[in-house]
Design a protein around this motif. Structure first.
Motif, PDB file in Angstrom:
ATOM      1  N   LEU A  72       0.824  -1.206   0.000  1.00 47.33           N
ATOM      2  CA  LEU A  72       0.000   0.000   0.000  1.00 47.33           C
ATOM      3  C   LEU A  72       0.860   1.258   0.000  1.00 47.33           C
ATOM      4  CD1 LEU A  72      -2.787  -1.079   2.507  1.00 47.33           C
ATOM      5  CD2 LEU A  72      -3.019  -0.751   0.039  1.00 47.33           C
ATOM      6  N   ARG A  73       1.961   1.237   0.727  1.00 45.11           N
ATOM      7  CA  ARG A  73       2.870   2.386   0.757  1.00 45.11           C
ATOM      8  C   ARG A  73       3.502   2.607  -0.612  1.00 45.11           C
ATOM      9  NH1 ARG A  73       3.297   7.221   1.598  1.00 45.11           N
ATOM     10  NH2 ARG A  73       5.394   7.968   1.860  1.00 45.11           N
ATOM     11  N   GLN A  74       3.900   1.530  -1.271  1.00 43.88           N
ATOM     12  CA  GLN A  74       4.473   1.653  -2.612  1.00 43.88           C
ATOM     13  C   GLN A  74       3.461   2.248  -3.584  1.00 43.88           C
ATOM     14  OE1 GLN A  74       5.645  -2.423  -3.124  1.00 43.88           O
ATOM     15  NE2 GLN A  74       7.798  -1.960  -2.736  1.00 43.88           N
ATOM     16  N   GLN A  75       2.208   1.837  -3.469  1.00 40.50           N
ATOM     17  CA  GLN A  75       1.169   2.387  -4.334  1.00 40.50           C
ATOM     18  C   GLN A  75       0.965   3.878  -4.068  1.00 40.50           C
ATOM     19  OE1 GLN A  75      -0.259   0.696  -6.931  1.00 40.50           O
ATOM     20  NE2 GLN A  75       1.347  -0.711  -6.313  1.00 40.50           N
ATOM     21  N   THR A  76       1.026   4.262  -2.815  1.00 44.12           N
ATOM     22  CA  THR A  76       0.886   5.675  -2.464  1.00 44.12           C
ATOM     23  C   THR A  76       2.025   6.489  -3.063  1.00 44.12           C
ATOM     24  OG1 THR A  76      -0.251   5.109  -0.422  1.00 44.12           O
ATOM     25  CG2 THR A  76       0.749   7.297  -0.532  1.00 44.12           C
ATOM     26  N   ILE A  77       3.249   5.982  -2.973  1.00 42.91           N
ATOM     27  CA  ILE A  77       4.404   6.684  -3.540  1.00 42.91           C
ATOM     28  C   ILE A  77       4.247   6.830  -5.046  1.00 42.91           C
ATOM     29  CG2 ILE A  77       6.888   6.485  -4.000  1.00 42.91           C
ATOM     30  CD1 ILE A  77       7.092   5.192  -1.176  1.00 42.91           C
ATOM     31  N   LEU A  78       3.840   5.763  -5.714  1.00 43.39           N
ATOM     32  CA  LEU A  78       3.634   5.838  -7.168  1.00 43.39           C
ATOM     33  C   LEU A  78       2.556   6.852  -7.520  1.00 43.39           C
ATOM     34  CD1 LEU A  78       3.856   2.065  -8.143  1.00 43.39           C
ATOM     35  CD2 LEU A  78       5.526   3.857  -8.630  1.00 43.39           C
ATOM     36  N   ASN A  79       1.471   6.876  -6.757  1.00 36.00           N
ATOM     37  CA  ASN A  79       0.400   7.844  -7.008  1.00 36.00           C
ATOM     38  C   ASN A  79       0.896   9.279  -6.817  1.00 36.00           C
ATOM     39  OD1 ASN A  79      -1.444   5.860  -7.656  1.00 36.00           O
ATOM     40  ND2 ASN A  79      -2.316   5.781  -5.609  1.00 36.00           N
ATOM     41  N   LEU A  80       1.699   9.492  -5.783  1.00 32.89           N
ATOM     42  CA  LEU A  80       2.251  10.829  -5.554  1.00 32.89           C
ATOM     43  C   LEU A  80       3.180  11.244  -6.678  1.00 32.89           C
ATOM     44  CD1 LEU A  80       2.970  10.630  -1.724  1.00 32.89           C
ATOM     45  CD2 LEU A  80       1.280  12.082  -2.855  1.00 32.89           C
ATOM     46  N   GLN A  81       3.981  10.310  -7.168  1.00 31.73           N
ATOM     47  CA  GLN A  81       4.888  10.615  -8.271  1.00 31.73           C
ATOM     48  C   GLN A  81       4.131  10.933  -9.560  1.00 31.73           C
ATOM     49  OE1 GLN A  81       7.363   7.125  -8.316  1.00 31.73           O
ATOM     50  NE2 GLN A  81       8.834   8.007  -6.878  1.00 31.73           N
ATOM     51  N   ASN A  82       2.969  10.342  -9.723  1.00 30.95           N
ATOM     52  CA  ASN A  82       2.159  10.572 -10.919  1.00 30.95           C
ATOM     53  C   ASN A  82       1.194  11.737 -10.752  1.00 30.95           C
ATOM     54  OD1 ASN A  82       3.340   8.440 -12.314  1.00 30.95           O
ATOM     55  ND2 ASN A  82       1.910   6.970 -11.437  1.00 30.95           N
ATOM     56  N   GLY A  83       1.285  12.448  -9.643  1.00 32.88           N
ATOM     57  CA  GLY A  83       0.433  13.605  -9.419  1.00 32.88           C
ATOM     58  C   GLY A  83      -0.984  13.250  -9.055  1.00 32.88           C
ATOM     59  N   GLU A  84      -1.191  12.071  -8.517  1.00 31.61           N
ATOM     60  CA  GLU A  84      -2.538  11.615  -8.149  1.00 31.61           C
ATOM     61  C   GLU A  84      -2.689  11.602  -6.632  1.00 31.61           C
ATOM     62  OE1 GLU A  84      -3.039   7.791  -9.919  1.00 31.61           O
ATOM     63  OE2 GLU A  84      -2.423   8.495 -11.884  1.00 31.61           O
ATOM     64  N   ALA A  85      -2.212  12.631  -5.987  1.00 30.64           N
ATOM     65  CA  ALA A  85      -2.206  12.672  -4.516  1.00 30.64           C
ATOM     66  C   ALA A  85      -3.620  12.574  -3.946  1.00 30.64           C
ATOM     67  CB  ALA A  85      -1.530  13.932  -4.022  1.00 30.64           C
ATOM     68  N   ALA A  86      -4.620  13.069  -4.634  1.00 29.96           N
ATOM     69  CA  ALA A  86      -5.990  13.029  -4.114  1.00 29.96           C
ATOM     70  C   ALA A  86      -6.519  11.609  -4.017  1.00 29.96           C
ATOM     71  CB  ALA A  86      -6.901  13.863  -5.005  1.00 29.96           C
ATOM     72  N   ASN A  87      -5.956  10.670  -4.780  1.00 25.50           N
ATOM     73  CA  ASN A  87      -6.425   9.289  -4.777  1.00 25.50           C
ATOM     74  C   ASN A  87      -5.671   8.412  -3.787  1.00 25.50           C
ATOM     75  OD1 ASN A  87      -8.218   9.918  -6.802  1.00 25.50           O
ATOM     76  ND2 ASN A  87      -6.784   9.379  -8.432  1.00 25.50           N
ATOM     77  N   CYS A  88      -4.760   8.973  -3.029  1.00 28.60           N
ATOM     78  CA  CYS A  88      -3.951   8.204  -2.092  1.00 28.60           C
ATOM     79  C   CYS A  88      -4.623   8.215  -0.733  1.00 28.60           C
ATOM     80  CB  CYS A  88      -2.560   8.801  -1.956  1.00 28.60           C
ATOM     81  SG  CYS A  88      -1.661   8.883  -3.469  1.00 28.60           S
ATOM     82  N   SER A  89      -5.118   7.064  -0.322  1.00 24.31           N
ATOM     83  CA  SER A  89      -5.713   7.010   1.008  1.00 24.31           C
ATOM     84  C   SER A  89      -5.480   5.664   1.620  1.00 24.31           C
ATOM     85  CB  SER A  89      -7.197   7.315   0.959  1.00 24.31           C
ATOM     86  OG  SER A  89      -7.866   6.475   0.064  1.00 24.31           O
TER      87      SER A  89
END
Length: 89
Positions: A72-89
């Motif tokens: 889950l942490r890896q997915q959050t990092i990938l989402n942040l790198q792709n500019g999808e911070a709003a979808n990280c929960s």
């Protein structure tokens, strides 16, 4: 909570003769906070974890739960790198 953290640091710090650098201390703290918030049952919460994650219900043991938390942490990092911070929960 602070007393518990202090005891954890004492038990980790003494056998290793300290941490080599601040990264080691930060790593230890991150692991402890993750364990405390997502894996450890709390008496005042009817022996449930503080932050319940539905995905962890499928894991039968603590190592499996750690693997899911890392995923889950890896997915959050990938989402942040792709500019999808709003979808990280």
């Amino acid at each position: 909570m602070i007393e518990r953290l202090n005891r954890t640091y004492k038990t980790s710090y003494r056998p290793t003769n300290g941490f080599d650098n601040i990264d080691g201390a930060n790593y230890e703290l991150a692991l402890w906070v993750t364990y405390y918030n997502f894996l450890r049952p709390h008496k005042h919460n009817n022996y449930k974890v503080l932050n319940d994650i539905e995905m962890l219900h499928g894991a039968n043991n603590i190592p499996g739960k750690w693997q899911l938390l890392i995923f889950l942490r890896q997915q959050t990092i990938l989402n942040l790198q792709n500019g999808e911070a709003a979808n990280c929960s």
